[in-house]
Design a protein around this motif. Sequence first.
Motif, PDB file in Angstrom:
ATOM      1  N   THR A  53     -24.131 -15.945 -11.909  1.00  0.00           N
ATOM      2  CA  THR A  53     -23.101 -15.644 -10.930  1.00  0.00           C
ATOM      3  C   THR A  53     -22.361 -14.391 -11.356  1.00  0.00           C
ATOM      4  O   THR A  53     -22.562 -13.883 -12.457  1.00  0.00           O
ATOM      5  N   VAL A  85     -29.430 -16.977  -5.953  1.00  0.00           N
ATOM      6  CA  VAL A  85     -29.391 -16.520  -7.344  1.00  0.00           C
ATOM      7  C   VAL A  85     -28.381 -17.360  -8.128  1.00  0.00           C
ATOM      8  O   VAL A  85     -28.621 -17.761  -9.266  1.00  0.00           O
ATOM      9  N   CYS A  86     -27.254 -17.648  -7.477  1.00  0.00           N
ATOM     10  CA  CYS A  86     -26.218 -18.448  -8.121  1.00  0.00           C
ATOM     11  C   CYS A  86     -26.743 -19.833  -8.487  1.00  0.00           C
ATOM     12  O   CYS A  86     -26.439 -20.374  -9.542  1.00  0.00           O
ATOM     13  N   PRO A 106     -27.675 -13.833  -2.712  1.00  0.00           N
ATOM     14  CA  PRO A 106     -26.744 -14.133  -3.804  1.00  0.00           C
ATOM     15  C   PRO A 106     -26.543 -15.627  -4.046  1.00  0.00           C
ATOM     16  O   PRO A 106     -26.487 -16.072  -5.196  1.00  0.00           O
ATOM     17  N   MET A 123     -33.898 -12.198  -3.443  1.00  0.00           N
ATOM     18  CA  MET A 123     -33.210 -13.473  -3.209  1.00  0.00           C
ATOM     19  C   MET A 123     -31.772 -13.201  -2.812  1.00  0.00           C
ATOM     20  O   MET A 123     -31.169 -12.234  -3.229  1.00  0.00           O
ATOM     21  N   ILE A 167     -36.401 -12.461  -9.232  1.00  0.00           N
ATOM     22  CA  ILE A 167     -35.340 -12.809  -8.269  1.00  0.00           C
ATOM     23  C   ILE A 167     -35.003 -11.685  -7.292  1.00  0.00           C
ATOM     24  O   ILE A 167     -34.089 -11.832  -6.486  1.00  0.00           O
ATOM     25  N   LEU A 203     -34.858 -13.245 -13.994  1.00  0.00           N
ATOM     26  CA  LEU A 203     -33.871 -14.085 -14.656  1.00  0.00           C
ATOM     27  C   LEU A 203     -34.625 -15.176 -15.382  1.00  0.00           C
ATOM     28  O   LEU A 203     -35.313 -15.976 -14.749  1.00  0.00           O
ATOM     29  N   SER A 259     -27.621  -8.999  -8.815  1.00  0.00           N
ATOM     30  CA  SER A 259     -27.143 -10.305  -8.351  1.00  0.00           C
ATOM     31  C   SER A 259     -27.530 -10.630  -6.919  1.00  0.00           C
ATOM     32  O   SER A 259     -27.167 -11.666  -6.401  1.00  0.00           O
ATOM     33  N   GLY A 260     -28.266  -9.724  -6.272  1.00  0.00           N
ATOM     34  CA  GLY A 260     -28.761 -10.036  -4.931  1.00  0.00           C
ATOM     35  C   GLY A 260     -27.875  -9.544  -3.808  1.00  0.00           C
ATOM     36  O   GLY A 260     -28.195  -9.754  -2.647  1.00  0.00           O
TER      37      GLY A 260
END
Lengths: 247, 311
Positions: free
Chosen positions: A79, A73-74, A70, A68, A65, A60, A48-49
Amino acid sequence: MLAARDLAISFGGLKAVSGASLTVPAGKITALIGPNGAGKSTLFGLVSGFLKPDRGSVALEGREIVGMKPHAVCRLGMTRTFQIVQPFAQQTVRENIAVGAHLHIGGRKAALAAAEAVAQRVGLTAQLDKPAADLTVAGRKRLELARALATQPRLILLDEVLAGLNPQEVGEMIPVLRGIRDSGVTVFMIEHVMQAVMNLAEYVWVLAQGELIAQGLPGEVTSDEKVIEAYLGHGTAARLKAEAAHG
Amino acid sequence: MRSLASIAVLVLAVGLLPLFVSSGVTLGFVTMVLYATLLGQAWNILGGFGGQFSFGHAVFFGTGAYAMAVLQMRFGLNAWAALPCAIALGGVAGTLLGALSFRYGLRGSYFALVTLAFAEVFRILANTFDFTGAGVGLQLPLQEGAAQLQFATETGYLYLALALATVSLLFAWWLKHSRYGAWLAAVRDNEDSAAALGVNAFRVKLVAITVSGALMAAGGAFYVQKFHYIDPHLAYGAPISVEALLSAIIGGMGTVFGPLLGAVVLHGLGELTRNSLSSTPGASLVIYGALLVLIIMFMPRGIAGLFEGKR
């Protein structure tokens, strides 16, 4: 949906995750299980970063990603929730959820209205105007889930949303999680509560000592020798088999 | 909407005050309360709404004050032109300081120490160079007249302070009713959670410190126009940093009217102690300290917290 390849990270001399590759199919509930300290939350952090892997890649929906942040990424539709719930304690439940809703909704009123709709999905309607600090553990887990859902993700990573709940509360959460899946959101969850894993998961990955040691349907992995040994200790599988043979 | 109405009432009441009150002392008191409100609100935007506790807001105040004085005296700029420049420079100082410290993830006491260090560095720099008048400071030539932003009576300064304080109050109100404000509160309460929800914490904090720095610089510029003098200690010294954070903390951090309430209480008490304890210099400072301790002990959410009720 999500594909991680050869992810690795070390903290000092400790290899928390070493060479993990896994895929999460779209539209399903996938579980990640493993004994305490296996590196499950670390793996979530990498994907998730929140943590930067020493090597490896994460894609993803085919898009790279790794590296990157968070929040970026969201924005791409993935998330996460946290194992140790982290509400905005000074704010009400409604305001908490609205932060998630603001990802796609600029207006304050519209975001607060969206928060109300999400609260309904996870069963928090009665607590909407309570401060988050006043919620029970079960309530906080729901809030964690609601905030994440409010960002309208396509993939949601749940880090032990059922931990610390009593059996009745777990029973109440299962249909909520299934509802999320049914609404088209892919779910990837770390879970210790086996009742839930057996009940919910359509695919299971098993992590032990930083490595993925098994994968498959819930029924398959729980009878896998390597998995039994990871949980119960070296040699257990052979002993169990011997005991079974002797009758 | 209620707080917006309250701001309107405040503006109207203060705006009409000179029609009924002619006492320079009273108008001067109200002016200083508004000026303290501006400083408190500047700190409050970053510290109260954003949870980034600065202990060196003087760095922005001093930048605004010196910019105001230097632009007029060395570059011959009109005061009205210098004012927006001073405010902008305060904002730039905020952006730079924020970029540096937030980039490296400084939080809590580390952030407070860095701001304090910057204020000290600037104080020493201002003390060194002739450009800023060195240790002697800068004396702004007296040129009374609205065109020079200098006024013979208190009324002019009252309106200037009112305008600046109102801008700061309106910004705080906007924070309570906007997406950006929700993001700032989220970052204050839990940065990781905010990031997981798509909030770019770095950028959110950077905007807050920029606005905070700009408003604080406006306070510095006002100070120069009102008192016609600035020196390194007045501009970059710790007292101004403390004054800014005190009115915000006592009034209520993260509230729209907290800094105003804090400013009224602090300046009211300051006047009282100065008048009644004039034989013991420094007594008002002791009261300051005692009050802060009491408020933090018994009213952790400040005076404004009393009005909001239990939550």
